[in-house]
Scaffold this motif. Structure first.
Motif, mmCIF file in Angstrom:
data_model
loop_
_atom_site.group_PDB
_atom_site.id
_atom_site.type_symbol
_atom_site.label_atom_id
_atom_site.label_comp_id
_atom_site.label_asym_id
_atom_site.label_seq_id
_atom_site.Cartn_x
_atom_site.Cartn_y
_atom_site.Cartn_z
ATOM 1 N N GLY A 343 0.754 -1.241 0.000
ATOM 2 C CA GLY A 343 0.000 0.000 0.000
ATOM 3 C C GLY A 343 0.784 1.291 0.000
ATOM 4 O O GLY A 343 0.195 2.359 -0.213
ATOM 5 N N LEU A 344 2.092 1.257 0.224
ATOM 6 C CA LEU A 344 2.877 2.496 0.184
ATOM 7 C C LEU A 344 3.070 2.912 -1.273
ATOM 8 O O LEU A 344 3.492 2.097 -2.106
ATOM 9 N N PRO A 345 2.762 4.161 -1.655
ATOM 10 C CA PRO A 345 2.993 4.596 -3.034
ATOM 11 C C PRO A 345 4.453 4.404 -3.436
ATOM 12 O O PRO A 345 5.365 4.622 -2.628
ATOM 13 N N TRP A 346 4.670 4.018 -4.699
ATOM 14 C CA TRP A 346 6.034 3.718 -5.159
ATOM 15 C C TRP A 346 6.967 4.897 -4.943
ATOM 16 O O TRP A 346 8.104 4.721 -4.501
ATOM 17 N N GLU A 347 6.506 6.095 -5.253
ATOM 18 C CA GLU A 347 7.358 7.282 -5.105
ATOM 19 C C GLU A 347 7.779 7.476 -3.644
ATOM 20 O O GLU A 347 8.891 7.931 -3.365
ATOM 21 N N LYS A 348 6.875 7.146 -2.716
ATOM 22 C CA LYS A 348 7.215 7.271 -1.301
ATOM 23 C C LYS A 348 8.205 6.187 -0.883
ATOM 24 O O LYS A 348 9.047 6.403 -0.006
ATOM 25 N N GLY A 349 8.098 5.012 -1.517
ATOM 26 C CA GLY A 349 9.085 3.964 -1.247
ATOM 27 C C GLY A 349 10.472 4.390 -1.680
ATOM 28 O O GLY A 349 11.461 4.157 -0.979
ATOM 29 N N LEU A 350 10.564 5.039 -2.852
ATOM 30 C CA LEU A 350 11.854 5.548 -3.310
ATOM 31 C C LEU A 350 12.356 6.651 -2.389
ATOM 32 O O LEU A 350 13.539 6.674 -2.013
ATOM 33 N N ALA A 351 11.477 7.572 -2.007
ATOM 34 C CA ALA A 351 11.876 8.659 -1.112
ATOM 35 C C ALA A 351 12.377 8.120 0.218
ATOM 36 O O ALA A 351 13.316 8.672 0.809
ATOM 37 N N ALA A 352 11.774 7.038 0.691
ATOM 38 C CA ALA A 352 12.186 6.437 1.958
ATOM 39 C C ALA A 352 13.609 5.918 1.898
ATOM 40 O O ALA A 352 14.289 5.826 2.932
ATOM 41 N N MET A 353 14.077 5.593 0.706
ATOM 42 C CA MET A 353 15.429 5.073 0.519
ATOM 43 C C MET A 353 16.433 6.144 0.133
ATOM 44 O O MET A 353 17.630 5.856 0.008
ATOM 45 N N THR A 354 15.952 7.379 -0.048
ATOM 46 C CA THR A 354 16.834 8.429 -0.567
ATOM 47 C C THR A 354 16.635 9.752 0.172
ATOM 48 O O THR A 354 17.411 10.119 1.042
ATOM 49 N N ARG A 355 15.547 10.454 -0.180
ATOM 50 C CA ARG A 355 15.349 11.817 0.324
ATOM 51 C C ARG A 355 15.025 11.879 1.814
ATOM 52 O O ARG A 355 15.571 12.733 2.535
ATOM 53 N N VAL A 356 14.150 11.009 2.292
ATOM 54 C CA VAL A 356 13.686 11.100 3.683
ATOM 55 C C VAL A 356 14.833 10.983 4.687
ATOM 56 O O VAL A 356 14.959 11.821 5.585
ATOM 57 N N PRO A 357 15.708 9.965 4.585
ATOM 58 C CA PRO A 357 16.815 9.914 5.554
ATOM 59 C C PRO A 357 17.765 11.099 5.438
ATOM 60 O O PRO A 357 18.282 11.584 6.461
ATOM 61 N N ALA A 358 17.991 11.579 4.216
ATOM 62 C CA ALA A 358 18.872 12.738 4.058
ATOM 63 C C ALA A 358 18.284 13.961 4.754
ATOM 64 O O ALA A 358 19.001 14.722 5.425
ATOM 65 N N GLN A 359 16.974 14.156 4.626
ATOM 66 C CA GLN A 359 16.322 15.277 5.307
ATOM 67 C C GLN A 359 16.314 15.088 6.816
ATOM 68 O O GLN A 359 16.591 16.026 7.575
ATOM 69 N N ALA A 360 16.004 13.879 7.268
ATOM 70 C CA ALA A 360 15.879 13.620 8.704
ATOM 71 C C ALA A 360 17.183 13.880 9.441
ATOM 72 O O ALA A 360 17.168 14.338 10.593
ATOM 73 N N PHE A 361 18.315 13.623 8.777
ATOM 74 C CA PHE A 361 19.595 13.731 9.463
ATOM 75 C C PHE A 361 20.461 14.874 8.948
ATOM 76 O O PHE A 361 21.670 14.897 9.147
ATOM 77 N N GLY A 362 19.806 15.837 8.300
ATOM 78 C CA GLY A 362 20.442 17.121 8.025
ATOM 79 C C GLY A 362 21.502 17.133 6.958
ATOM 80 O O GLY A 362 22.409 17.986 6.997
ATOM 81 N N VAL A 363 21.396 16.234 5.939
ATOM 82 C CA VAL A 363 22.382 16.245 4.858
ATOM 83 C C VAL A 363 21.720 16.378 3.484
ATOM 84 O O VAL A 363 22.349 16.117 2.455
ATOM 85 N N ASP A 364 20.456 16.785 3.458
ATOM 86 C CA ASP A 364 19.734 16.879 2.196
ATOM 87 C C ASP A 364 20.209 18.026 1.325
ATOM 88 O O ASP A 364 19.813 18.112 0.153
ATOM 89 N N ASP A 365 21.053 18.885 1.843
ATOM 90 C CA ASP A 365 21.650 19.915 0.993
ATOM 91 C C ASP A 365 22.733 19.329 0.095
ATOM 92 O O ASP A 365 23.157 19.971 -0.870
ATOM 93 N N ARG A 366 23.158 18.104 0.382
ATOM 94 C CA ARG A 366 24.247 17.485 -0.370
ATOM 95 C C ARG A 366 23.812 16.235 -1.117
ATOM 96 O O ARG A 366 24.261 16.000 -2.245
#
Length: 428
Positions: A343-366
């Motif tokens: 049930g998780l949307p595919w785009e959210k599955g990809l974000a969970a493996m890429t963007r979300v952790p980078a944002q959560a731990f303060g490195v999404d600028d890189r």
């Protein structure tokens, strides 16, 4: 016989040296144009078909269609295959644990029970080994960074960790994270009661904020520990809490609001029960995407729909597996794929493996998305990256193509070769 033995030892030394040099070679910046890819940016541009990505000096310069290659820039034809940001390997001990059963190779926890057992100043990144053989094992599967975590040893407050790019560099990027375990798994470290965990946390906060004298005979923290904990209480980094039971998560949210601290949850088997509250508090949850059985009394409500239900409630969802995560980081995209199947949307599955952790731990600028100005940490896949039938065809870190080999693949190829004048184990 002696000559044969010497030759065998020489081949073995050369093989080990070559493996070590390969596994630890630093990844240098490169110029490259990747053409004709299905670019999953994991960011605001979404998915771009038949698109190009231009990299200069290890940094993404442009994303679009029909980009021209400047002189001297290598061109790669993706042939329409998926291109994503490098994947997050989860919360692991890669680089501080080599062989889980050999204590001499495991630097992930501290146990100082005869002294002051609570040592938030313990920083596991100081033991990180960029030469670890586990790093290429993760990279060949498309993983470019991990959150190096401290594990509980003598205290339910484990210590600090940070984001490490798996590019051969020795130092973490971004702010540190502080690791805490709550619930039944930490009861033995907190007087055999989860209720005592909140009592001890309240005392730690009182000490860090100067409400308990540093020379008190009942103090739990060293001066260095007070200073470190004070930084996290001031919002300088996240406190990552391993917790599963909904009742404990509820208490965590109340504590975080009272103390005004930034937390993230690892595990969260029953987090779906508190989705609205987690979303309101902006607490990201890194779930075990395969947890679907009541493995213990803290996970009675485990379900494969955990990620989907949290996402529907507005929670930022990532993945981090329980168990031997360091040696099995390659399996994390299976967690994402299972969540998408439930049930998780595919785009959210990809974000969970890429963007979300980078944002959560303060490195999404890189890192974490494909966009101009970001480091060129990219993966070209043979097909849908959330389907384990597909594989990483090529990983680039800082624009440099990483050799898609590891100690495991080298051993596989060694033993697949026909035996020559020497046994296959000693062939080059």
């Amino acid at each position: 016989m002696i000559a044969t033995s010497l030759r065998m030892r020489r081949h073995l030394r050369l093989g080990l040296l070559a493996a070590a040099l390969f596994a630890t070679a630093p990844v240098l910046a490169q110029n490259i144009l990747i053409r004709n890819a299905t670019v999953h940016t994991a960011g605001g541009q979404g998915t771009l078909r038949n698109s190009d990505v231009l990299v200069r000096n290890g940094v993404i310069q442009a994303v679009g269609s029909g980009l021209s290659a400047p002189a001297g820039v290598e061109t790669v034809d993706a042939q329409g295959k998926p291109l994503t940001p490098a994947f997050f390997a989860g919360i692991t001990e890669i680089g501080v644990e080599e062989v889980s059963g050999e204590s001499a190779t495991d630097d992930s926890s501290v146990s100082l029970s005869t002294l002051q057992p609570v040592r938030p100043e313990f920083d596991v990144t100081l033991a990180y080994n960029p030469d670890s053989v586990l790093i290429p094992v993760a990279r060949v599967e498309g993983y470019g960074y991990t959150l190096l975590g401290a594990s509980t040893g003598g205290s339910f407050v484990a210590g600090q960790g940070g984001i490490l790019r798996l590019d051969g560099s020795a130092d973490p990027i971004g702010p540190r994270a502080l690791f805490v375990r709550l619930g039944s798994g930490a009861s033995e470290l907190s007087g055999k009661s989860r209720a005592a965990q909140w009592m001890l946390l309240d005392q730690l906060v009182a000490e860090a904020r100067g409400r308990v004298p540093s020379d008190s005979p009942h103090a739990l923290l060293t001066p260095a520990g007070r200073a470190v904990l004070a930084r996290f209480l001031a919002g300088q980094g996240r406190i990552v809490v391993n917790v599963n039971r909904a009742a404990d998560i509820r208490q965590l949210l109340r504590w975080a609001q009272k103390e005004n601290v930034r937390v993230a949850i690892s595990g969260g088997a029953e987090a779906w029960k508190l989705g609205a509250a987690l979303a309101q508090a902006k607490v990201p949850v890194f779930v075990d995407g395969l947890a679907d059985l009541p493995a213990d009394f803290d996970q009675i409500g485990a379900t494969l729909e955990n990620a989907a239900r949290l996402d529907a409630a507005g929670v930022s969802v990532g993945f981090s597996q329980s168990g031997d995560a360091s040696h099995n980081a390659r399996k994390l995209r299976q967690h994402a794929g299972n969540a998408v199947a439930n049930g998780l949307p595919w785009e959210k599955g990809l974000a969970a493996m890429t963007r979300v952790p980078a944002q959560a731990f303060g490195v999404d600028d890189r890192i974490g998305t494909i966009a101009p100005g970001k480091q060129a940490d990219l993966v070209l896949w043979t097909g849908d990256p959330l389907d384990v039938i597909n594989t990483a065809q090529q990983l680039w870190l800082g624009g440099k193509a990483v050799p898609m080999r590891s100690r495991q693949t080298e051993l596989r190829e060694r033993y697949l070769r026909a035996e020559g004048s020497l046994p296959r184990a000693y062939g080059r």
